[in-house]
Design a protein around this motif. Structure first.
Motif, PDB file in Angstrom:
ATOM      1  N   PHE A  85     -10.385 -44.051 -15.834  1.00  0.00           N
ATOM      2  CA  PHE A  85     -10.672 -45.019 -16.900  1.00  0.00           C
ATOM      3  C   PHE A  85     -12.153 -45.048 -17.277  1.00  0.00           C
ATOM      4  O   PHE A  85     -12.520 -45.039 -18.441  1.00  0.00           O
ATOM      5  CB  PHE A  85     -10.201 -46.402 -16.434  1.00  0.00           C
ATOM      6  N   ASN A 139      -5.680 -44.900 -19.678  1.00  0.00           N
ATOM      7  CA  ASN A 139      -5.089 -45.779 -18.661  1.00  0.00           C
ATOM      8  C   ASN A 139      -3.689 -45.379 -18.245  1.00  0.00           C
ATOM      9  O   ASN A 139      -3.084 -46.045 -17.411  1.00  0.00           O
ATOM     10  CB  ASN A 139      -5.098 -47.247 -19.137  1.00  0.00           C
ATOM     11  N   SER A 179      -4.751 -43.838 -24.206  1.00  0.00           N
ATOM     12  CA  SER A 179      -6.125 -44.293 -23.975  1.00  0.00           C
ATOM     13  C   SER A 179      -6.372 -45.564 -24.781  1.00  0.00           C
ATOM     14  O   SER A 179      -6.040 -45.645 -25.961  1.00  0.00           O
ATOM     15  CB  SER A 179      -7.139 -43.206 -24.311  1.00  0.00           C
ATOM     16  N   GLU A 180      -6.996 -46.535 -24.120  1.00  0.00           N
ATOM     17  CA  GLU A 180      -7.041 -47.903 -24.644  1.00  0.00           C
ATOM     18  C   GLU A 180      -8.015 -48.077 -25.799  1.00  0.00           C
ATOM     19  O   GLU A 180      -7.670 -48.641 -26.842  1.00  0.00           O
ATOM     20  CB  GLU A 180      -7.403 -48.853 -23.498  1.00  0.00           C
ATOM     21  N   ARG A 232      -0.434 -49.300 -23.306  1.00  0.00           N
ATOM     22  CA  ARG A 232      -0.799 -49.531 -21.920  1.00  0.00           C
ATOM     23  C   ARG A 232      -0.147 -48.505 -20.997  1.00  0.00           C
ATOM     24  O   ARG A 232      -0.710 -48.163 -19.961  1.00  0.00           O
ATOM     25  CB  ARG A 232      -0.388 -50.950 -21.510  1.00  0.00           C
TER      26      ARG A 232
END
Length: 297
Positions: free
Chosen positions: A8, A38, A57-58, A87
């Motif tokens: 992350f 994530n 990916s956030e 998520r």
């Protein structure tokens, strides 16, 4: 089995080669072209019989995949969707056409949706499953043993797949939000039970729960009709006792296949089926349904 990772804080997706005895080589970077990845998952997305990598990916809102050349060398990022608060990503055959589709959950929007794979790693538009409570975890398994992949969510609920990727309404299993959900046959009776983990703020520790799947065609056994089925185990006649007259009885095996049925009787002869666990589905004259698990000896 090698190990795949999403890192992350340094925006890195990588893998580690297993030498075959549980010792692992150095980090092999697949991409750094992500912002706060994530979730990762490994699956053959383009049907060429090697294992590709899927990621969410956030901070850049991407769901993407990376093609494996068969030797663990991966191509550039191929975007499936963008501006998605994903998520968790997962891959399975949602629509029964023998290629691997992509399933994801979005924490803030409470969204679960999927993207259809055309078989070559090209993906269609987003197909909605639910939009509700914020959640983080999602998993696909055959909850009702009808041969297609249903969806399990962190709300401790599931959504029935009609076999073509069209999902029914939410079916609640329990009333708490889990950080993680998974399904496996925990008690060895041939159906998929549900495992869930959550934080307990009062103790500051984590709690694991599991929920027994009581019938391969439904998560709730005998939830509607007041019945009793006896004797069990039995080698012959099963008797059904009910306060309301019975109109139909069906017997299913652990694969969800109908093996016996009769009408307008309060018993059924199961002497012709082999030993094992079966599920009795009973319909009364009001149209309500009950189920019971029985053992044929």
């Amino acid at each position: 089995m090698d190990v795949l990772s999403a890192s992350f804080n340094d925006n890195k997706i990588a893998w580690y080669e297993n030498t075959g005895d549980g010792n692992f080589g150095s980090q092999q970077i697949i991409t750094t072209n992500t912002l706060f990845p994530n979730s990762v998952y490994a699956e053959d997305l383009d049907g060429d019989e090697d294992v590709d990598v899927l990621s969410a990916s956030e901070n850049d809102g991407k769901i993407a995949w990376y093609e494996n050349d068969g030797n663990g060398i991966f191509g550039p990022q191929i975007i499936i969707a963008i501006n998605i608060d994903a998520r968790l990503v997962y891959s399975t055959d949602i629509d029964g056409d023998e290629d691997m589709d992509v399933l994801f959950s979005s924490f803030n929007a409470g969204l679960i949706a999927w993207y259809e794979n055309d078989g070559d790693g090209n993906f269609g538009s987003q197909q909605f499953i639910t939009n509700g409570t914020p959640l983080g975890s999602v998993y696909a398994t055959d909850i009702d043993s009808d041969g297609d992949m249903d969806v399990l969510s962190g709300e401790i609920a599931w959504y029935e797949n009609d076999g073509e990727g069209i999902f029914g309404s939410q079916q609640i299993i329990d009333n708490f939000d889990a950080l993680s959900v998974y399904a496996e046959d925990i008690d060895g009776d041939g159906d998929m039970d549900v495992l869930a983990g959550k934080n307990d703020p009062s103790s500051g520790s984590g709690i694991l729960f599991w929920f027994e799947n009581l019938h391969p065609l439904s998560i709730n056994e005998n939830a509607i009709i007041d019945i009793s089925v006896f004797p069990s185990p039995t080698s012959g006649i099963l008797n059904i006792q009910s306060t309301i007259p019975i109109t139909h009885i069906e017997v299913y095996n652990q694969l969800g296949q109908l093996v016996l049925s009769n009408s307008n009787k309060n018993n059924i002869d199961i002497s012709r089926v082999s030993q094992g666990i079966y599920f009795i589905k009973i319909l009364d004259e009001n149209g309500t349904i009950g189920t019971q698990k029985v053992v044929k000896k």
